[in-house]
Design an enzyme around this catalytic site. Structure first.
Site, short mmCIF file in Angstrom:
data_model
loop_
_atom_site.label_atom_id
_atom_site.label_comp_id
_atom_site.label_asym_id
_atom_site.label_seq_id
_atom_site.Cartn_x
_atom_site.Cartn_y
_atom_site.Cartn_z
N HIS A 23 0.96 -1.05 -0.06
CA HIS A 23 -0.08 0.03 0.17
C HIS A 23 0.85 1.34 0.07
O HIS A 23 0.53 2.22 0.85
CB HIS A 23 -1.10 0.14 1.12
CG HIS A 23 -0.49 -0.15 2.51
ND1 HIS A 23 0.31 0.46 3.24
CD2 HIS A 23 -0.98 -1.04 3.36
CE1 HIS A 23 0.47 0.02 4.46
NE2 HIS A 23 -0.33 -0.95 4.47
N HIS A 77 -6.85 -8.69 13.56
CA HIS A 77 -6.72 -7.30 12.81
C HIS A 77 -7.34 -7.77 11.73
O HIS A 77 -6.90 -8.62 10.98
CB HIS A 77 -5.41 -6.84 12.89
CG HIS A 77 -5.10 -5.62 11.89
ND1 HIS A 77 -6.10 -4.61 11.96
CD2 HIS A 77 -4.15 -5.13 11.14
CE1 HIS A 77 -5.54 -3.82 11.05
NE2 HIS A 77 -4.50 -3.85 10.79
N GLU A 79 -7.41 -5.99 8.68
CA GLU A 79 -6.40 -5.47 7.47
C GLU A 79 -6.38 -6.81 6.67
O GLU A 79 -5.83 -7.98 7.39
CB GLU A 79 -5.30 -4.62 7.77
CG GLU A 79 -4.72 -4.13 6.66
CD GLU A 79 -3.50 -3.25 6.67
OE1 GLU A 79 -3.19 -2.91 7.82
OE2 GLU A 79 -2.85 -3.13 5.70
N ASP A 81 -4.19 -8.18 4.87
CA ASP A 81 -2.79 -8.60 4.82
C ASP A 81 -2.94 -9.90 5.99
O ASP A 81 -2.07 -10.81 6.07
CB ASP A 81 -1.69 -8.00 4.88
CG ASP A 81 -1.54 -6.81 6.12
OD1 ASP A 81 -2.78 -6.69 6.63
OD2 ASP A 81 -0.70 -6.42 6.61
N HIS A 143 -3.23 -0.33 14.61
CA HIS A 143 -3.55 0.90 13.95
C HIS A 143 -4.67 0.97 13.52
O HIS A 143 -4.89 1.97 12.70
CB HIS A 143 -2.26 1.23 13.10
CG HIS A 143 -2.15 0.06 11.86
ND1 HIS A 143 -2.39 0.58 10.37
CD2 HIS A 143 -2.24 -1.10 11.74
CE1 HIS A 143 -2.44 -0.62 9.69
NE2 HIS A 143 -2.55 -1.50 10.37
N ASP A 162 0.30 -6.45 14.33
CA ASP A 162 1.10 -5.34 13.59
C ASP A 162 2.08 -4.92 14.80
O ASP A 162 3.17 -4.47 14.08
CB ASP A 162 0.45 -4.45 13.18
CG ASP A 162 -0.06 -4.82 11.70
OD1 ASP A 162 0.32 -5.99 11.05
OD2 ASP A 162 -1.31 -4.29 11.08
N TYR A 189 8.95 0.65 10.02
CA TYR A 189 7.50 -0.01 10.20
C TYR A 189 6.74 0.98 11.32
O TYR A 189 5.94 1.36 11.07
CB TYR A 189 7.41 -1.23 10.88
CG TYR A 189 6.17 -2.07 10.70
CD1 TYR A 189 5.87 -2.69 9.47
CD2 TYR A 189 5.22 -1.88 11.76
CE1 TYR A 189 4.44 -3.17 9.27
CE2 TYR A 189 4.05 -2.27 11.54
CZ TYR A 189 3.51 -3.12 10.34
OH TYR A 189 2.40 -3.74 10.43
N HIS A 220 4.20 -9.60 11.07
CA HIS A 220 5.23 -9.32 10.05
C HIS A 220 6.63 -9.43 10.60
O HIS A 220 6.87 -8.89 11.68
CB HIS A 220 5.06 -7.89 9.60
CG HIS A 220 3.79 -7.60 8.70
ND1 HIS A 220 3.40 -8.23 7.49
CD2 HIS A 220 2.83 -6.82 9.26
CE1 HIS A 220 2.03 -7.70 7.37
NE2 HIS A 220 1.90 -6.80 8.11
#
Ligand SMILES: Cc1cc2nc3c(=O)[nH]c(=O)nc-3n(C[C@H](O)[C@H](O)[C@H](O)COP(=O)(O)O)c2cc1C
Length: 388
Positions: A23, A77, A79, A81, A143, A162, A189, A220
Site C-alpha cells: 500500500h 486485526h 486488514e 494482509d 493501527h 502489527d 515500520y 510481520h
C-alpha cells in the site's frame, strides 16, 4: 516451511519474497504474513495472510493438522494482509472466529459473515483451549479500530499482530538469528504504520506490564525473543518526543537549483556536527524518509515553484508526512523559483498544521539559479540552524 516456536505452537506463516509495494510502503526486502497455530484440545489459528497466499498457508497448516480441524480462528486485526484467508479458513474448517466487537463489524464489511460462528471478546477476556488459556487485550487504533493482541498465559507468548512488526522476508524466524538491523526495519515500520497513533503506545505497553513475556510474535517479520526489552524500550522512545541532533533534507528539483541550496544548507549543518540525511524525494521511498524523520530534530523540505504550486513529488511527500503526524520538529522550507515564489509558503502551511517550529530566512528563496553569494547565505543559514 513451518517452525515449532514452542511445544505444539507453530509459525505457519508465509514469506512474500517478492512484494515490493505494500500500500505504497516500498518493501525492497519483501515481508511475511505470520500466522500461528496452537495444537491443543481446541486447535487455534491466529491470523492468516493475504488472499493470494492461501495455498501456502494451507500447506503449512497441513504439515501439523488437517485444516478442517481448526476450531478457533483468532482475528487480531481485519486488514487484509492478515484477514485475507479468513473466509476460506472458515469455509474449510467451520472454525469459530474470535475477535472483538470492532473486528466483527469490520469483517462484515469485508466478507459475507452471515452464518459464521463468532466469539466476541473484550479486553481481559480469557478462553481456555485445553491445556492453555488465551487472553485478549484490545489495542484500538494501533493501527486500526479493531486491533487487539492475544496472550497465551501458560506459554508466556504475546501474539502482537502489527505491533513490533517489520517488513522483512527472511528464512530466519527469531531475532537472535539476524543482526541489529532488525531495529531499523522495526523503526521504519513504526514510523510508517504506528506514528500517527504514537501517543497511545505508552498506555498500550503499560497494559502489558503485568504479563510475563518470553516471545513476542508479530504478524510481520521475525519473532522477538532475546531483544524483547530493547524493542519495547525503542517503542517507548519512538513514541516520545525525543529527537536526535539530526536533519532530514528532503527535496526535489527540475534543473538542480533547489538541490544546490539543499547541499549548501547541509554543509552548514554538518559544520555544526548535525547528522544530515539528504533525499531526493522522487528517487527515494517515502517510507525511508519517514523512518529518518521519526527521530530527527530538523526537517527541511525543498521544492521549486512549478505552475504557482509545489513540485508534484514534494506535494505527494508532504501529504504523506502530514498524515503520519511527526511531532516536535524544527521545520525549514526552501526552494528556487522564477517569477512568483509559491512553494515555500505551501510547505510552511503543512509545517504549521503539524505544529513544527518554523525557522525562516530570506536566503531560503532563490530566483532561478543560485549564485555563489546565494549559496554562501544558505551555508551560513545552515550554520545558524545547527546552533538552535
Ligand atoms: C513548467 C515550469 C513551470 C514553472 N512555473 C513557475 C511558476 O509558476 N512560478 C515561478 O516563480 N517559477 C516557475 N517556474 C520556474 C522555476 O521555478 C525555476 O526555473 C526554478 O529555478 C527551478 O528550480 P529547480 O532547478 O530547483 O527545479 C517554472 C518552471 C517550469 C519549467
Amino acid at each position: 516451511m513451518v517452525v515449532e516456536i514452542k511445544k505444539d505452537i507453530f509459525w505457519v506463516g508465509v514469506i512474500d519474497w517478492e512484494i515490493r509495494n505494500f500500500h505504497g510502503y516500498i518493501t525492497p526486502n519483501g515481508s511475511t504474513y505470520n500466522s500461528y497455530l496452537i495444537k491443543d484440545k481446541e486447535n487455534v489459528l491466529i491470523d492468516t495472510a493475504k488472499d493470494y497466499m492461501l495455498n501456502e498457508l494451507i500447506n503449512g497448516i497441513s504439515n501439523i493438522i488437517n485444516p478442517k480441524d481448526i476450531d478457533y480462528l483468532i482475528v487480531n486485526h481485519v486488514e487484509k494482509d492478515h484477514s485475507g484467508c479468513v473466509d476460506k479458513i472458515v469455509e474449510i474448517s467451520g472454525a469459530t472466529v474470535i475477535t472483538n466487537e470492532k473486528g466483527k463489524e469490520s469483517l462484515s464489511y469485508h466478507y459475507d459473515t452471515k452464518g459464521w460462528d463468532f466469539i466476541v471478546v473484550d479486553s481481559g477476556d480469557e478462553i481456555s483451549i485445553g491445556n492453555r488459556t488465551l487472553k485478549f487485550i484490545k489495542t484500538p487504533m494501533l493501527h486500526w479500530p479493531d486491533n487487539m493482541v492475544t496472550y497465551c498465559k501458560e506459554e508466556k507468548i504475546l501474539f502482537s499482530n502489527d505491533a513490533f512488526g517489520q517488513h522483512i522476508a527472511s528464512s530466519e524466524r527469531f531475532d537472535y538469528e539476524i543482526g541489529d538491523e532488525v531495529f531499523e526495519y522495526a523503526k521504519e515500520y513504526f514510523a510508517n504504520i504506528l506514528m500517527p497513533y504514537k501517543m497511545l503506545i505508552p498506555n498500550a505497553i503499560n497494559s502489558l506490564k503485568d504479563l510475563e513475556i518470553e516471545l513476542i510474535c508479530p504478524s510481520h517479520g521475525i519473532i522477538w525473543k532475546e531483544k524483547i526489552n530493547e524493542i519495547i524500550k525503542r517503542y517507548l522512545d519512538w513514541s516520545s518526543d525525543k529527537v536526535e541532533n539530526k536533519a532530514v533534507i528532503a527535496y526535489d528539483t527540475m534543473y538542480s537549483s533547489t538541490k544546490k541550496m539543499a547541499y549548501a544548507i547541509a554543509d552548514g549543518l554538518m559544520e555544526k556536527e548535525v547528522e544530515v540525511k539528504i533525499y531526493r524525494i522522487s528517487e527515494t521511498p517515502l517510507n525511508v524518509i519517514m523512518r529518518e524523520i521519526l527521530d530527527a530534530k530538523y526537517v527541511l523540505i525543498g521544492s521549486p515553484t512549478l505552475n504557482q504550486n509545489l513540485y508534484p513529488e514534494v506535494a505527494k511527500f508532504l501529504s504523506y508526512m502530514e498524515g503520519l503526524k511527526p511531532t516536535n520538529k524544527i521545520g525549514v522550507a526552501f526552494g528556487s523559483y522564477g517569477w512568483m515564489e509559491m512553494a515555500t509558503e505551501k510547505i510552511k502551511e503543512v509545517f504549521k498544521r503539524l505544529n513544527f517550529e518554523i525557522v525562516d530566512d530570506e536566503c531560503l528563496k532563490v530566483k532561478f539559479v543560485p549564485k555563489e553569494e546565494d549559496l554562501k547565505k544558505c551555508y551560513e543559514f545552515g550554520l545558524r540552524l545547527g546552533n538552535i
